[in-house]
Design a protein around this motif. Structure first.
Motif, PDB file in Angstrom:
ATOM      1  N   GLU A 154      43.654  37.298  32.687  1.00  0.00           N
ATOM      2  CA  GLU A 154      43.744  35.837  32.727  1.00  0.00           C
ATOM      3  C   GLU A 154      45.017  35.303  32.098  1.00  0.00           C
ATOM      4  N   ASP A 155      45.617  36.079  31.210  1.00  0.00           N
ATOM      5  CA  ASP A 155      46.859  35.645  30.559  1.00  0.00           C
ATOM      6  C   ASP A 155      47.954  35.300  31.559  1.00  0.00           C
ATOM      7  N   ALA A 156      47.844  35.833  32.774  1.00  0.00           N
ATOM      8  CA  ALA A 156      48.866  35.576  33.789  1.00  0.00           C
ATOM      9  C   ALA A 156      48.465  34.473  34.771  1.00  0.00           C
ATOM     10  N   TRP A 157      47.295  33.827  34.541  1.00  0.00           N
ATOM     11  CA  TRP A 157      46.769  32.872  35.519  1.00  0.00           C
ATOM     12  C   TRP A 157      46.808  31.431  34.997  1.00  0.00           C
ATOM     13  N   TYR A 162      52.968  26.906  38.953  1.00  0.00           N
ATOM     14  CA  TYR A 162      52.315  27.474  40.132  1.00  0.00           C
ATOM     15  C   TYR A 162      51.055  26.697  40.497  1.00  0.00           C
ATOM     16  N   TRP A 163      50.236  26.360  39.503  1.00  0.00           N
ATOM     17  CA  TRP A 163      48.947  25.698  39.774  1.00  0.00           C
ATOM     18  C   TRP A 163      49.049  24.183  39.738  1.00  0.00           C
ATOM     19  N   ARG A 200      46.774  36.684  44.806  1.00  0.00           N
ATOM     20  CA  ARG A 200      47.354  37.400  43.663  1.00  0.00           C
ATOM     21  C   ARG A 200      48.834  37.686  43.888  1.00  0.00           C
ATOM     22  N   GLU A 201      49.145  38.233  45.053  1.00  0.00           N
ATOM     23  CA  GLU A 201      50.522  38.626  45.318  1.00  0.00           C
ATOM     24  C   GLU A 201      51.454  37.431  45.324  1.00  0.00           C
ATOM     25  N   ASP A 202      50.971  36.323  45.857  1.00  0.00           N
ATOM     26  CA  ASP A 202      51.802  35.125  45.869  1.00  0.00           C
ATOM     27  C   ASP A 202      52.036  34.623  44.448  1.00  0.00           C
ATOM     28  N   MET A 203      50.959  34.609  43.644  1.00  0.00           N
ATOM     29  CA  MET A 203      51.074  34.102  42.282  1.00  0.00           C
ATOM     30  C   MET A 203      51.900  35.029  41.391  1.00  0.00           C
ATOM     31  N   GLY A 205      54.045  37.313  42.266  1.00  0.00           N
ATOM     32  CA  GLY A 205      55.431  37.289  42.718  1.00  0.00           C
ATOM     33  C   GLY A 205      56.156  36.055  42.223  1.00  0.00           C
ATOM     34  N   ALA A 206      55.442  34.927  42.205  1.00  0.00           N
ATOM     35  CA  ALA A 206      56.039  33.689  41.701  1.00  0.00           C
ATOM     36  C   ALA A 206      56.344  33.794  40.208  1.00  0.00           C
TER      37      ALA A 206
END
Length: 552
Positions: A154-157, A162-163, A200-203, A205-206
């Motif tokens: 979750e540390d990366a979300w 991005y959001w 996931r890959e989009d986030m 990668g961003a």
């Protein structure tokens, strides 16, 4: 520097077994040239361990096993190990979710998870204390001339760009990248919902592009209870380009060279909805059955599409020789349904047992004649048929030591078009998060892409419970395309009655469907666990009250 990502299928609570898997994978990564390795989140305990974490002795066993693993890997590459550790600060929750750094035969330090999700199936704040604030290098690992930022799932979300929002007050990625790391490492236990890997890959990668830093993501694979973890561990270069991706739905050791990321490989994958559904159902069923201590399964076969796909999944997951299908025809069962069921078992090579229920129905009618005298025939008699069948397949499950798989789909479970203690009887609900339209699509996909085992008659005939003459599902329910669209809005998108009507659905139909959903809550509370495939399933993430009055 080469980093080995250990994508493994941990068993919750099996500390010794998980440690042995990790040790073997670390040796494999070393043979491939890895300078250090990383596991997924809580790989040592298995994820999610849930209330095992409330037992102090369990936490002590985790600590002991981590030390033993460190000693066993003394001569191997250092390891970032997903685990838990005690919180000795004297305040807050008693444990941390952490990554332990195993080097030179010892547990050298830990990196604590900061963001603790409490939505959907996640309840980490119940158990864990978040990483304390104040140490600017709390998540920075310096090794072999490299600076590595260590984060956990979750540390990366939580990136506000991005959001377009920030869910938490802290951003571990933002803090860690202030130290100009050479790579960001993320240990994850990220369960599947259909289409999630592309997100996931989009986030990720961003994130790599935003911080101009390579990003390595390690995910676990396998099924644990109602969750399926799809693996697909990935690596992105400093431009945000996906350079490496491990296989989906299986274990793999993937080594990423930070100095030559363009030389990485992408495992073959298929992100179409039916393909992901198939692989998740097979893996989730196999792991639930085997990790629960069973080797065989029972499936009640009706001649309908739901029991057909359940039998197909069971045969793929466990081997046809380990599956027994039970046909239980009544006077209302069509010969076509019987023939179609037998054809399916022949195509799959599954043993079929036929147990006609008409004699038992007659005995029930005789026994209940007095209390039912003068009352009209209704759904009671239909439910008796289902409960007779439930008793028969449960008896076979007990006698044979085989787990009974229920065959109801999400549409039926949502509106209660199922019989508690009847067709809901069983230990695992394979397709409980696949709606009826999805079941049709999956069967067609299977016949085209895997093998033409499902008789076309099963797919093409109108759905029917066959509990009374000429019965059709649409006698009681809206057409499935309409029903499923309403259910998706209400269950998965949290839309209310008025919002669904505003979306173009007829008011009486919406009221009927939502009324059925409310009334069926008591059934769902007693249903067998199933495999989560959508953003919101009727499992651990569905927490509706039973005794309530609501107008949604």
């Amino acid at each position: 520097m080469k980093i080995g990502i250990l994508q493994l299928n941990s068993v919750v609570g099996d500390l010794k077994g998980n440690a042995a898997r990790i040790q073997a994978a670390a040796h494999e990564a070393a043979a491939l040239g890895a300078d250090l390795c990383m596991t997924s989140e809580m790989a040592l305990t298995g994820y999610p361990p849930r209330d095992l974490l409330l037992y102090d002795e369990f936490i002590g066993q985790v600590e002991d096993q981590a030390k033993q693993l460190a000693a066993a890997l003394k001569d191997g590459p250092p390891l970032l190990l997903g685990a838990v550790e005690r919180n000795d600060s004297g305040h807050g929750k008693p444990i941390y979710n952490c990554a332990l750094w195993l080097e030179g035969g010892q547990v050298r330090r830990s990196f604590k998870k900061t963001l603790l999700p409490t939505y959907d199936v996640f309840d980490e704040a119940r158990y864990f204390e978040p990483a304390p604030e104040g140490d600017p290098k709390a998540n920075i690992l310096e090794y072999a001339g490299k600076i590595l930022a260590v984060t956990i799932c979750e540390d990366a979300w939580n990136d506000k760009d991005y959001w377009d929002k920030r869910t938490y007050d802290r951003d571990p990625l933002e803090a860690a990248t202030a130290h100009a790391p050479d790579a960001i490492l993320n240990l994850s236990a990220s369960p599947l919902f259909l289409g999630k890997q592309l997100l996931r890959e989009d986030m990720l990668g961003a994130m790599a592009k935003k911080y101009a830093t390579p990003f390595l993501y390690a995910n676990q694979t396998g099924g644990n209870d109602d969750l399926v973890f799809d693996g697909r561990s990935s690596a992105f270069d400093a431009h945000g380009t996906l350079c490496s991706r491990a296989a989906g739905f299986k274990e793999e050791v993937m080594v990423v060279d930070l100095d030559a990321m363009t030389e990485g490989t992408l495992a073959d994958d298929d992100f179409c909805r039916e393909s992901e559904t198939w692989h998740a159902l097979v893996l989730g069923t196999r792991d639930y059955v085997l990790k629960s201590g069973f080797k065989k399964a029972i499936v009640g076969l009706s001649g309908g599409i739901d029991s057909a796909i359940t039998a197909v999944v069971a045969a793929e997951a466990l081997g046809a020789e380990n599956v027994t299908c039970v046909l239980m025809p009544s006077p209302y069962s069509s010969q076509g349904s019987i023939d179609d069921s037998l054809a399916l078992t022949r195509n799959l090579g599954i043993k079929a047992v036929t147990l006609p229920i008409e004699p038992i129905m007659a005995q029930f009618e005789k026994t209940l004649a007095e209390p039912f005298a003068g009352l009209p025939v209704d759904t009671t008699e239909e439910n008796i048929q289902s409960r007779i069948r439930g008793n028969l397949v449960m008896a076979m499950s007990n006698k044979l030591g085989a787990l009974l798989l229920t065959t109801g789909n999400k549409s039926e479970l949502a509106v209660g078009y199922c019989t508690i203690y009847g067709d809901m009887s069983g230990g695992f609900a394979v397709i409980s998060d696949v709606d009826k339209t999805g079941v049709f699509a999956l069967c067609r996909w299977y016949n085209e892409h895997i093998a033409p085992h499902i008789p076309v008659e099963i797919i093409e005939k109108p759905p029917s419970a066959e509990l009374r003459p000429d019965q059709k599902d649409q006698d009681s329910l809206p057409e499935y395309d309409i029903l499923d669209a309403i259910l998706e809005l209400h269950v998965e998108q949290h839309k209310s009655r008025n919002e669904i009507i505003a979306a173009g659905f007829e008011e009486p139909t919406v009221d009927k469907v939502l009324g059925l959903v409310r009334f069926a809550e008591f059934k769902r509370r007693q249903a067998a666990p199933g495999i989560k495939l959508t953003p919101r399933s009727f499992g651990t993430g569905w927490r509706m009250p039973l005794a309530c009055k609501r107008e949604l």
